[in-house]
Design an enzyme around this catalytic site. Sequence first.
Site, mmCIF file in Angstrom:
data_model
loop_
_atom_site.group_PDB
_atom_site.id
_atom_site.type_symbol
_atom_site.label_atom_id
_atom_site.label_comp_id
_atom_site.label_asym_id
_atom_site.label_seq_id
_atom_site.Cartn_x
_atom_site.Cartn_y
_atom_site.Cartn_z
ATOM 1 N N HIS A 18 41.413 44.360 41.954
ATOM 2 C CA HIS A 18 41.382 43.466 43.106
ATOM 3 C C HIS A 18 39.966 43.332 43.666
ATOM 4 O O HIS A 18 39.078 44.136 43.367
ATOM 5 C CB HIS A 18 42.314 43.978 44.204
ATOM 6 C CG HIS A 18 41.878 45.283 44.798
ATOM 7 N ND1 HIS A 18 41.965 46.483 44.111
ATOM 8 C CD2 HIS A 18 41.337 45.583 46.015
ATOM 9 C CE1 HIS A 18 41.504 47.460 44.869
ATOM 10 N NE2 HIS A 18 41.099 46.941 46.027
ATOM 11 N N HIS A 56 37.599 45.914 41.446
ATOM 12 C CA HIS A 56 37.659 47.352 41.206
ATOM 13 C C HIS A 56 39.098 47.834 41.167
ATOM 14 O O HIS A 56 40.019 47.156 41.636
ATOM 15 C CB HIS A 56 36.859 48.126 42.261
ATOM 16 C CG HIS A 56 37.368 47.967 43.667
ATOM 17 N ND1 HIS A 56 37.155 46.829 44.409
ATOM 18 C CD2 HIS A 56 38.091 48.795 44.464
ATOM 19 C CE1 HIS A 56 37.710 46.952 45.593
ATOM 20 N NE2 HIS A 56 38.289 48.148 45.653
ATOM 21 N N ASP A 112 38.582 43.276 47.552
ATOM 22 C CA ASP A 112 39.142 43.653 48.849
ATOM 23 C C ASP A 112 39.405 42.456 49.751
ATOM 24 O O ASP A 112 38.520 41.621 49.983
ATOM 25 C CB ASP A 112 38.186 44.613 49.572
ATOM 26 C CG ASP A 112 38.282 46.031 49.036
ATOM 27 O OD1 ASP A 112 39.256 46.333 48.329
ATOM 28 O OD2 ASP A 112 37.369 46.827 49.332
ATOM 29 N N ARG A 163 36.570 53.947 54.710
ATOM 30 C CA ARG A 163 35.963 52.704 54.242
ATOM 31 C C ARG A 163 35.616 51.797 55.415
ATOM 32 O O ARG A 163 36.393 51.673 56.359
ATOM 33 C CB ARG A 163 36.946 51.964 53.308
ATOM 34 C CG ARG A 163 36.353 50.699 52.684
ATOM 35 C CD ARG A 163 37.424 49.928 51.918
ATOM 36 N NE ARG A 163 38.444 49.423 52.835
ATOM 37 C CZ ARG A 163 39.668 49.029 52.448
ATOM 38 N NH1 ARG A 163 40.020 49.120 51.182
ATOM 39 N NH2 ARG A 163 40.539 48.580 53.346
#
Length: 271
Positions: free
Chosen positions: A103, A247, A105, A262
Amino acid sequence: MSYNTITVSNLTPTIGGEVSGIDLTAPLPAEQVEELHAAMADRLVLFFRDQKIGHEDHIRFANLFGGVHIAPSTKPWQVPGHPEVTIIHADADSKFVAGEDWHSDMSCDEHPPMGSVLYMHTIPPVGGDTVFSNMYAAYDALSPGMKAYLDGLTAVHDSAVGFGGITPEGMKLPRHSHPVIRTHPVTGRKCIYVNRGFTTQIEDVPAVESRAILSFLFEHVQHPQFQCRFRWQPHSIAFWDNRCAQHSAIWDYFPQTRSGFRVQILGEKPA
């Protein structure tokens, strides 16, 4: 590329660079910030070792690249008092992990994040790597006919694919359309911008055609020649460009713990 204030060691010929000669727990000088921008444009994803950062350090670093993106879909996992920071955690009680499917993000957002900065403080003894794939290279490898077909098409990106079963009932989840092939606003290069984690359909084509083309593209972007693989260590950081890289977080470490935080960086509407 050559740099004056940092060293960048390439992981593969086309993607990934490990950065040394930098301290992310302190404000960075202007020249170093400029070189990080250049390194990101060249490498797509940058890695940093031995950076024991706090939330304020994390947010300060993200702000050097355009401000913080707060994704609606991840509200349940925000750090109390720091809505900019999302908890990324898996252990023996986890039923799922964030980001197993390939995907980009939050491509479901109207203005998806330009980048993501992931700091991991706790790592399993083995496993838990993250794999990144170069969407420029994936686009370049398409046939001229496929490039011509995809150019101008748009696709739906729906947050419900990844978050529909794990967010509170009634929570509004974003759903937006973006170009199948986008042009990177910094490099001017074309890249593939559909992903298994969020993309549900190509618009204005028959459903069976959409499924076939998306299936091909989802498999195509995973080709090993486009990839690099990062082996985490405690207090490592990965910083990647969501506009031109996908990723996948590998969940091969159950029931061990993998934990970190994150922060995402503001981006523009894909074009």
